[in-house]
Design a protein around this motif. Structure first.
Motif, PDB file in Angstrom:
ATOM      1  N   VAL A  64       0.757  -1.103  -0.116  1.00  0.00           N
ATOM      2  CA  VAL A  64       0.153   0.052   0.089  1.00  0.00           C
ATOM      3  C   VAL A  64       0.923   1.120   0.069  1.00  0.00           C
ATOM      4  CG1 VAL A  64      -1.866  -1.357   1.304  1.00  0.00           C
ATOM      5  CG2 VAL A  64      -0.208   0.376   2.491  1.00  0.00           C
ATOM      6  N   LYS A  65       2.165   1.204  -0.066  1.00  0.00           N
ATOM      7  CA  LYS A  65       3.055   2.416   0.147  1.00  0.00           C
ATOM      8  C   LYS A  65       2.717   3.168  -1.240  1.00  0.00           C
ATOM      9  CE  LYS A  65       6.815   0.781   2.844  1.00  0.00           C
ATOM     10  NZ  LYS A  65       8.423   0.550   2.812  1.00  0.00           N
ATOM     11  N   GLY A  66       2.739   4.493  -0.979  1.00  0.00           N
ATOM     12  CA  GLY A  66       2.405   5.515  -1.856  1.00  0.00           C
ATOM     13  C   GLY A  66       0.798   5.655  -2.518  1.00  0.00           C
ATOM     14  N   ARG A  67       0.222   4.696  -1.925  1.00  0.00           N
ATOM     15  CA  ARG A  67      -1.262   4.701  -2.293  1.00  0.00           C
ATOM     16  C   ARG A  67      -2.047   4.875  -0.962  1.00  0.00           C
ATOM     17  NH1 ARG A  67      -4.084   0.264  -3.749  1.00  0.00           N
ATOM     18  NH2 ARG A  67      -2.481  -0.907  -2.625  1.00  0.00           N
ATOM     19  N   PHE A  68      -1.847   4.715   0.180  1.00  0.00           N
ATOM     20  CA  PHE A  68      -2.562   4.790   1.345  1.00  0.00           C
ATOM     21  C   PHE A  68      -1.792   5.861   2.283  1.00  0.00           C
ATOM     22  CE2 PHE A  68      -4.882   0.372   1.524  1.00  0.00           C
ATOM     23  CZ  PHE A  68      -5.297   0.677   0.381  1.00  0.00           C
ATOM     24  N   THR A  69      -2.670   6.606   3.168  1.00  0.00           N
ATOM     25  CA  THR A  69      -1.943   7.438   4.300  1.00  0.00           C
ATOM     26  C   THR A  69      -3.109   7.313   5.486  1.00  0.00           C
ATOM     27  OG1 THR A  69      -1.359   9.023   2.246  1.00  0.00           O
ATOM     28  CG2 THR A  69      -1.390   9.903   4.731  1.00  0.00           C
ATOM     29  N   ILE A  70      -2.341   7.014   6.592  1.00  0.00           N
ATOM     30  CA  ILE A  70      -2.467   6.862   7.911  1.00  0.00           C
ATOM     31  C   ILE A  70      -2.512   8.228   8.497  1.00  0.00           C
ATOM     32  CG2 ILE A  70      -0.812   5.748   8.825  1.00  0.00           C
ATOM     33  CD1 ILE A  70      -2.480   4.314  10.914  1.00  0.00           C
ATOM     34  N   SER A  71      -3.438   8.783   9.272  1.00  0.00           N
ATOM     35  CA  SER A  71      -3.359   9.956   9.921  1.00  0.00           C
ATOM     36  C   SER A  71      -4.239   9.860  11.317  1.00  0.00           C
ATOM     37  CB  SER A  71      -3.781  11.215   9.185  1.00  0.00           C
ATOM     38  OG  SER A  71      -5.001  11.110   8.692  1.00  0.00           O
ATOM     39  N   ARG A  72      -3.934  10.905  12.269  1.00  0.00           N
ATOM     40  CA  ARG A  72      -4.844  10.789  13.431  1.00  0.00           C
ATOM     41  C   ARG A  72      -5.199  12.271  13.963  1.00  0.00           C
ATOM     42  NH1 ARG A  72      -2.093   7.289  17.811  1.00  0.00           N
ATOM     43  NH2 ARG A  72      -3.584   8.056  18.901  1.00  0.00           N
ATOM     44  N   ASP A  73      -6.189  12.184  14.523  1.00  0.00           N
ATOM     45  CA  ASP A  73      -6.591  13.679  15.247  1.00  0.00           C
ATOM     46  C   ASP A  73      -7.057  13.594  16.790  1.00  0.00           C
ATOM     47  OD1 ASP A  73      -7.704  16.078  16.064  1.00  0.00           O
ATOM     48  OD2 ASP A  73      -8.496  16.432  14.130  1.00  0.00           O
ATOM     49  N   ASN A  74      -5.954  13.350  17.437  1.00  0.00           N
ATOM     50  CA  ASN A  74      -6.120  13.157  19.006  1.00  0.00           C
ATOM     51  C   ASN A  74      -7.292  14.068  19.741  1.00  0.00           C
ATOM     52  OD1 ASN A  74      -4.089  11.339  18.694  1.00  0.00           O
ATOM     53  ND2 ASN A  74      -2.395  12.372  19.625  1.00  0.00           N
ATOM     54  N   ALA A  75      -7.393  15.336  19.173  1.00  0.00           N
ATOM     55  CA  ALA A  75      -8.356  16.241  19.890  1.00  0.00           C
ATOM     56  C   ALA A  75      -9.840  15.590  19.424  1.00  0.00           C
ATOM     57  CB  ALA A  75      -8.398  17.549  19.087  1.00  0.00           C
ATOM     58  N   LYS A  76     -10.026  14.953  18.380  1.00  0.00           N
ATOM     59  CA  LYS A  76     -11.297  14.278  18.155  1.00  0.00           C
ATOM     60  C   LYS A  76     -11.334  12.826  18.317  1.00  0.00           C
ATOM     61  CE  LYS A  76     -12.285  17.544  14.429  1.00  0.00           C
ATOM     62  NZ  LYS A  76     -12.782  17.613  12.853  1.00  0.00           N
ATOM     63  N   ASN A  77     -10.113  12.148  18.803  1.00  0.00           N
ATOM     64  CA  ASN A  77     -10.292  10.668  19.117  1.00  0.00           C
ATOM     65  C   ASN A  77     -10.632  10.008  17.893  1.00  0.00           C
ATOM     66  OD1 ASN A  77      -9.467  11.388  21.849  1.00  0.00           O
ATOM     67  ND2 ASN A  77     -11.392  10.554  22.709  1.00  0.00           N
ATOM     68  N   LYS A  78      -9.973  10.469  16.888  1.00  0.00           N
ATOM     69  CA  LYS A  78      -9.995   9.719  15.483  1.00  0.00           C
ATOM     70  C   LYS A  78      -8.802   9.178  14.896  1.00  0.00           C
ATOM     71  CE  LYS A  78     -14.624  10.984  14.353  1.00  0.00           C
ATOM     72  NZ  LYS A  78     -15.752  12.046  13.481  1.00  0.00           N
TER      73      LYS A  78
END
Length: 123
Positions: A64-78
């Protein structure tokens, strides 16, 4: 202990995009590393991506490299998984997972798992 609920799955044509979301409940969300795994029919659960508790470090499966991106928003718990250039072989149930120890999460030994969301990619 954290409870996780995935959403955003669905049907999409090859080459298209989807954005998965994972909503967490619990007072210690920001202390957990987060990750995504997937499981296709007749196959074992497969590692997809992880992100550190602070969000400053990510790791992806080669497929999945180059196609998928993981991210997070700790303020929204997501936590999110942006999936671009989807392929038929990406079809699977996608699971969100959390654990205070990144090493344990990468091994698939996480303490918390969501129920999964179905992603189907058509030709």
């Amino acid at each position: 202990q954290v409870q996780l609920v995935e959403s955003g799955g669905g049907l999409v044509q090859a080459g298209g995009s989807l954005r998965l979301s994972c909503a967490a409940s619990g007072r210690t969300f920001s202390m957990n590393a987060m990750g995504w795994f997937r499981q296709a029919p007749r196959k074992e659960r497969e590692f997809v991506a992880t992100i550190s508790s602070s969000g400053d470090s990510t790791y992806y499966a080669e497929s999945v490299k180059g196609r998928f991106t993981i991210s997070r928003d700790n303020a929204k718990n997501k936590v999110y998984l942006q999936m671009n250039s989807l392929k038929i072989e990406d079809t699977a149930v996608y699971y969100c997972t959390a654990d205070p120890l990144l090493a344990r999460l990468r091994l698939g030994d996480s303490g918390s798992w969501g129920q999964g969301t179905q992603v189907t990619v058509s030709s």
